[in-house]
Design a protein around this motif. Structure first.
Motif, PDB file in Angstrom:
ATOM      1  N   ASP A  56      32.483   0.442  11.110  1.00  0.00           N
ATOM      2  CA  ASP A  56      31.269   0.443  11.936  1.00  0.00           C
ATOM      3  C   ASP A  56      31.477   1.156  13.268  1.00  0.00           C
ATOM      4  O   ASP A  56      30.536   1.262  14.059  1.00  0.00           O
ATOM      5  CB  ASP A  56      30.815  -0.995  12.218  1.00  0.00           C
ATOM      6  CG  ASP A  56      30.319  -1.696  10.973  1.00  0.00           C
ATOM      7  OD1 ASP A  56      29.943  -0.996  10.012  1.00  0.00           O
ATOM      8  OD2 ASP A  56      30.309  -2.945  10.962  1.00  0.00           O
ATOM      9  N   LEU A  57      32.688   1.618  13.527  1.00  0.00           N
ATOM     10  CA  LEU A  57      33.003   2.258  14.810  1.00  0.00           C
ATOM     11  C   LEU A  57      33.075   3.769  14.653  1.00  0.00           C
ATOM     12  O   LEU A  57      33.613   4.290  13.676  1.00  0.00           O
ATOM     13  CB  LEU A  57      34.343   1.737  15.338  1.00  0.00           C
ATOM     14  CG  LEU A  57      34.463   0.237  15.522  1.00  0.00           C
ATOM     15  CD1 LEU A  57      35.858  -0.116  16.009  1.00  0.00           C
ATOM     16  CD2 LEU A  57      33.421  -0.275  16.475  1.00  0.00           C
ATOM     17  N   ARG A  58      32.522   4.483  15.634  1.00  0.00           N
ATOM     18  CA  ARG A  58      32.586   5.941  15.648  1.00  0.00           C
ATOM     19  C   ARG A  58      33.288   6.364  16.944  1.00  0.00           C
ATOM     20  O   ARG A  58      32.773   6.109  18.037  1.00  0.00           O
ATOM     21  CB  ARG A  58      31.190   6.541  15.560  1.00  0.00           C
ATOM     22  CG  ARG A  58      31.224   8.021  15.239  1.00  0.00           C
ATOM     23  CD  ARG A  58      29.845   8.586  14.943  1.00  0.00           C
ATOM     24  NE  ARG A  58      29.034   8.579  16.161  1.00  0.00           N
ATOM     25  CZ  ARG A  58      27.810   8.074  16.231  1.00  0.00           C
ATOM     26  NH1 ARG A  58      27.250   7.545  15.176  1.00  0.00           N
ATOM     27  NH2 ARG A  58      27.145   8.106  17.357  1.00  0.00           N
ATOM     28  N   TRP A  59      34.459   6.943  16.796  1.00  0.00           N
ATOM     29  CA  TRP A  59      35.270   7.357  17.929  1.00  0.00           C
ATOM     30  C   TRP A  59      35.005   8.814  18.266  1.00  0.00           C
ATOM     31  O   TRP A  59      34.796   9.635  17.390  1.00  0.00           O
ATOM     32  CB  TRP A  59      36.763   7.212  17.616  1.00  0.00           C
ATOM     33  CG  TRP A  59      37.198   5.812  17.390  1.00  0.00           C
ATOM     34  CD1 TRP A  59      37.278   5.164  16.203  1.00  0.00           C
ATOM     35  CD2 TRP A  59      37.613   4.878  18.370  1.00  0.00           C
ATOM     36  NE1 TRP A  59      37.724   3.884  16.378  1.00  0.00           N
ATOM     37  CE2 TRP A  59      37.937   3.684  17.712  1.00  0.00           C
ATOM     38  CE3 TRP A  59      37.741   4.921  19.755  1.00  0.00           C
ATOM     39  CZ2 TRP A  59      38.390   2.559  18.384  1.00  0.00           C
ATOM     40  CZ3 TRP A  59      38.195   3.802  20.423  1.00  0.00           C
ATOM     41  CH2 TRP A  59      38.517   2.648  19.742  1.00  0.00           C
ATOM     42  N   THR A  66      31.259   4.197  19.729  1.00  0.00           N
ATOM     43  CA  THR A  66      29.899   3.789  19.379  1.00  0.00           C
ATOM     44  C   THR A  66      29.955   2.783  18.233  1.00  0.00           C
ATOM     45  O   THR A  66      30.635   3.030  17.232  1.00  0.00           O
ATOM     46  CB  THR A  66      29.062   5.008  18.939  1.00  0.00           C
ATOM     47  OG1 THR A  66      29.105   5.995  19.970  1.00  0.00           O
ATOM     48  CG2 THR A  66      27.618   4.609  18.689  1.00  0.00           C
ATOM     49  N   HIS A  67      29.256   1.673  18.417  1.00  0.00           N
ATOM     50  CA  HIS A  67      29.126   0.678  17.347  1.00  0.00           C
ATOM     51  C   HIS A  67      27.849   1.041  16.596  1.00  0.00           C
ATOM     52  O   HIS A  67      26.736   0.846  17.100  1.00  0.00           O
ATOM     53  CB  HIS A  67      29.055  -0.733  17.946  1.00  0.00           C
ATOM     54  CG  HIS A  67      29.088  -1.815  16.934  1.00  0.00           C
ATOM     55  ND1 HIS A  67      28.020  -2.648  16.716  1.00  0.00           N
ATOM     56  CD2 HIS A  67      30.067  -2.197  16.067  1.00  0.00           C
ATOM     57  CE1 HIS A  67      28.338  -3.508  15.765  1.00  0.00           C
ATOM     58  NE2 HIS A  67      29.575  -3.257  15.354  1.00  0.00           N
ATOM     59  N   THR A  68      27.970   1.560  15.383  1.00  0.00           N
ATOM     60  CA  THR A  68      26.813   2.108  14.674  1.00  0.00           C
ATOM     61  C   THR A  68      25.745   1.081  14.314  1.00  0.00           C
ATOM     62  O   THR A  68      24.556   1.418  14.388  1.00  0.00           O
ATOM     63  CB  THR A  68      27.267   2.880  13.419  1.00  0.00           C
ATOM     64  OG1 THR A  68      28.117   2.055  12.639  1.00  0.00           O
ATOM     65  CG2 THR A  68      27.998   4.153  13.799  1.00  0.00           C
ATOM     66  N   PRO A  69      26.048  -0.168  13.918  1.00  0.00           N
ATOM     67  CA  PRO A  69      24.956  -1.089  13.592  1.00  0.00           C
ATOM     68  C   PRO A  69      24.050  -1.428  14.780  1.00  0.00           C
ATOM     69  O   PRO A  69      22.847  -1.596  14.619  1.00  0.00           O
ATOM     70  CB  PRO A  69      25.672  -2.352  13.096  1.00  0.00           C
ATOM     71  CG  PRO A  69      27.010  -1.900  12.661  1.00  0.00           C
ATOM     72  CD  PRO A  69      27.344  -0.741  13.555  1.00  0.00           C
ATOM     73  N   VAL A  77      30.286   2.836  24.454  1.00  0.00           N
ATOM     74  CA  VAL A  77      31.225   2.543  25.536  1.00  0.00           C
ATOM     75  C   VAL A  77      32.014   3.813  25.801  1.00  0.00           C
ATOM     76  O   VAL A  77      32.477   4.473  24.866  1.00  0.00           O
ATOM     77  CB  VAL A  77      32.182   1.390  25.127  1.00  0.00           C
ATOM     78  CG1 VAL A  77      33.235   1.183  26.179  1.00  0.00           C
ATOM     79  CG2 VAL A  77      31.424   0.126  24.877  1.00  0.00           C
ATOM     80  N   ARG A  78      32.169   4.155  27.072  1.00  0.00           N
ATOM     81  CA  ARG A  78      32.971   5.328  27.445  1.00  0.00           C
ATOM     82  C   ARG A  78      34.021   4.867  28.456  1.00  0.00           C
ATOM     83  O   ARG A  78      33.690   4.242  29.459  1.00  0.00           O
ATOM     84  CB  ARG A  78      32.102   6.416  28.061  1.00  0.00           C
ATOM     85  CG  ARG A  78      32.880   7.639  28.455  1.00  0.00           C
ATOM     86  CD  ARG A  78      31.981   8.666  29.118  1.00  0.00           C
ATOM     87  NE  ARG A  78      32.752   9.697  29.780  1.00  0.00           N
ATOM     88  CZ  ARG A  78      33.051  10.868  29.247  1.00  0.00           C
ATOM     89  NH1 ARG A  78      32.623  11.157  28.042  1.00  0.00           N
ATOM     90  NH2 ARG A  78      33.772  11.739  29.918  1.00  0.00           N
ATOM     91  N   VAL A  79      35.277   5.180  28.155  1.00  0.00           N
ATOM     92  CA  VAL A  79      36.388   4.783  29.028  1.00  0.00           C
ATOM     93  C   VAL A  79      37.217   6.019  29.351  1.00  0.00           C
ATOM     94  O   VAL A  79      37.617   6.760  28.448  1.00  0.00           O
ATOM     95  CB  VAL A  79      37.273   3.707  28.350  1.00  0.00           C
ATOM     96  CG1 VAL A  79      38.460   3.371  29.232  1.00  0.00           C
ATOM     97  CG2 VAL A  79      36.474   2.469  28.051  1.00  0.00           C
TER      98      VAL A  79
END
Length: 158
Positions: free
Chosen positions: A39-42, A65-68, A73-75
């Protein structure tokens, strides 16, 4: 519920009336969230700000990005991409946890509001008149004594 009493400090014997609302809700459960890797897009990108040639040449910033849910979040706090990845994962987990807790709180408040109503005197279910020693249920029309009611015999009002 309408509660009528004569306080001990009342010199003229006037009856004081209060409105009491009661809601019965289950204990809130702890909300747990977990991150599924699919579910995560890096996305690795270059950081902004100071750093000169190093910031312009290396992709150390991380966008997760959490797709669902669509939460992003940007770090870019450190020069290490692996540290930024771990920070981004922790930050995303914290935001998802806060969102789940807020959703649970909103649902609980809606159930409480449905039980309590507006809390106005016209919404009254029972009248407890301590000075008369009586309790009246306005929905059923039944009455009982204050002494029996205070000892837990509410079946008299059904």
């Amino acid at each position: 519920m309408r509660y009528q009493r004569v306080p001990p400090t009342e010199k003229r014997g006037r009856v004081h009336t209060s409105t009491v609302t009661v809601s019965v809700l289950p204990e809130p459960k702890t909300v747990s969230t977990w991150l599924n890797e699919k579910d995560l897009r890096w996305k690795a990108c270059r950081s902004g700000g100071k750093g000169g040639q190093h910031a312009n040449k290396t992709s150390s910033a991380v966008q997760l990005t959490h797709t669902p849910t669509g939460i992003q979040v940007r770090v870019e706090s450190t020069r290490s991409q692996s540290h930024n990845k771990e920070s981004a994962r922790q930050l995303l987990a914290a935001r998802l946890q806060a969102t789940a807790e807020a959703r649970q709180t909103d649902a609980r408040n809606a159930r409480r509001r449905a039980q309590v109503g507006r809390g106005m005197r016209g919404d009254k279910r029972r009248t407890i008149a301590v000075q008369r020693g009586s309790v009246t249920d306005h929905k059923t029309g039944n009455s009982t004594t204050w002494r029996r009611y205070s000892r837990g015999h509410i079946e008299d009002l059904w």
